[in-house]
Write a protein that holds these residues in place. Sequence first.
Motif, PDB file in Angstrom:
ATOM      1  N   PHE A 160     -10.272  -0.726   6.413  1.00 14.73           N
ATOM      2  CA  PHE A 160      -9.110  -0.037   7.291  1.00 14.73           C
ATOM      3  C   PHE A 160      -7.895  -0.598   7.257  1.00 14.73           C
ATOM      4  O   PHE A 160      -6.838   0.217   7.317  1.00 14.73           O
ATOM      5  CB  PHE A 160      -9.482   0.330   8.704  1.00 14.73           C
ATOM      6  N   GLU A 161      -7.845  -1.958   7.320  1.00 19.86           N
ATOM      7  CA  GLU A 161      -6.295  -2.478   7.161  1.00 19.86           C
ATOM      8  C   GLU A 161      -5.545  -2.079   5.701  1.00 19.86           C
ATOM      9  O   GLU A 161      -4.387  -1.972   5.673  1.00 19.86           O
ATOM     10  CB  GLU A 161      -6.531  -3.921   7.291  1.00 19.86           C
ATOM     11  N   GLU A 162      -6.538  -2.094   4.670  1.00 18.14           N
ATOM     12  CA  GLU A 162      -5.937  -1.606   3.516  1.00 18.14           C
ATOM     13  C   GLU A 162      -5.509  -0.118   3.518  1.00 18.14           C
ATOM     14  O   GLU A 162      -4.570   0.108   3.074  1.00 18.14           O
ATOM     15  CB  GLU A 162      -7.139  -1.739   2.478  1.00 18.14           C
ATOM     16  N   ARG A 163      -6.433   0.813   4.128  1.00 16.60           N
ATOM     17  CA  ARG A 163      -6.332   2.146   4.047  1.00 16.60           C
ATOM     18  C   ARG A 163      -5.097   2.617   4.803  1.00 16.60           C
ATOM     19  O   ARG A 163      -4.013   3.179   4.529  1.00 16.60           O
ATOM     20  CB  ARG A 163      -7.471   2.796   4.856  1.00 16.60           C
ATOM     21  N   LYS A 164      -4.637   1.625   5.932  1.00 20.07           N
ATOM     22  CA  LYS A 164      -3.595   1.738   6.468  1.00 20.07           C
ATOM     23  C   LYS A 164      -2.196   1.276   5.973  1.00 20.07           C
ATOM     24  O   LYS A 164      -1.367   2.208   5.934  1.00 20.07           O
ATOM     25  CB  LYS A 164      -3.531   0.795   7.949  1.00 20.07           C
ATOM     26  N   LYS A 165      -2.330   0.229   5.357  1.00 17.65           N
ATOM     27  CA  LYS A 165      -1.399  -0.007   4.411  1.00 17.65           C
ATOM     28  C   LYS A 165      -0.837   1.252   3.195  1.00 17.65           C
ATOM     29  O   LYS A 165       0.273   1.246   3.036  1.00 17.65           O
ATOM     30  CB  LYS A 165      -1.651  -1.349   3.552  1.00 17.65           C
ATOM     31  N   ARG A 166      -2.117   1.412   2.671  1.00 18.73           N
ATOM     32  CA  ARG A 166      -1.707   2.636   1.634  1.00 18.73           C
ATOM     33  C   ARG A 166      -1.264   3.771   1.953  1.00 18.73           C
ATOM     34  O   ARG A 166      -0.218   4.467   1.526  1.00 18.73           O
ATOM     35  CB  ARG A 166      -3.248   2.883   1.187  1.00 18.73           C
ATOM     36  N   ILE A 167      -1.792   4.208   3.375  1.00 14.16           N
ATOM     37  CA  ILE A 167      -1.004   5.552   3.999  1.00 14.16           C
ATOM     38  C   ILE A 167       0.461   5.164   4.367  1.00 14.16           C
ATOM     39  O   ILE A 167       1.478   5.957   4.114  1.00 14.16           O
ATOM     40  CB  ILE A 167      -1.793   5.937   5.440  1.00 14.16           C
TER      41      ILE A 167
END
Lengths: 123, 123
Positions: free
Chosen positions: B105-112
């Motif tokens: 989720f941390e990675e997804r957040k960064k990507r968003i």
Amino acid sequence: MIMKNGKECFCHGKTNKTGKFLEASLLLLLKKECVHGYGLMEQLEKLGLTEEEMNVSTLYRTLRKMENHGFVSSDWKESEEGPKKRVYKITDEGLAELEDWIQVFEERKKRIEKFISVYETEC
Amino acid sequence: MIMKNGKECFCHGKTNKTGKFLEASLLLLLKKECVHGYGLMEQLEKLGLTEEEMNVSTLYRTLRKMENHGFVSSDWKESEEGPKKRVYKITDEGLAELEDWIQVFEERKKRIEKFISVYETEC
DNA sequence: GCACACTATATCCTTATTGCATATAGCTGG
DNA sequence: CCAGCTATATGCAATAAGGATATAGTGTGC
């Protein structure tokens, strides 16, 4: 997906481009300029997608699907070097769709932040 | 999903719980306490899931799948009021899986965030 | 001339995820 | 007794996504 600790995720699909991230990314790239499929693949790195995460089949299938939905249109272009290219262009519907995606991503971001905050406070 | 502008999203799956958000949410809720399926559905609101977004079938199927993977275990519990409940409990593997999800989720957040910033600066 | 690598597009097959509908069953209030 | 609620489960269909493979043009080295 390979985790920070070096482990491979057990579950299929636990990636960061899940949830049609690719589709939204293609719209974003095409908003800037008209590009063909292969060129889009190279530009996806800009949005943080690594080479391993990319999938040529999915890319082309997604582009054809998006054209069927009217979000993009395409024209064949003969080039001096190499084979012909199908160059994609975003439509007005595609631009509206991209705006929708921004809204969706804002919501997804909030949800992720909520999740992480619950994890950190309650556990 | 209904957008802010009142329109219904054209595409199936353009939701905010995409990408196995449900699975991760169930692990998070079960980390706090042991709950049965129906109870978990009610608690999902805590994580921002609305009633319309919820799906009983998916919930139960997901829980059984997670048990097959060893992330949770379950026991039938006779209750004084109402029918028997299958109460779920998170396992050590499930706790590790939840930690993986936090990373994802941390990675997804960064990507968003990257996506939105590109949209705002380049367009 | 030919094998090889690279650009470029497309389709087949399979699996995973998800939603909708339906089935079952116990318990409660009128 | 039946309507409504709690509670769990499964069948079917659509969508999403990955891996493999097919096809074809073009340039490079030997």
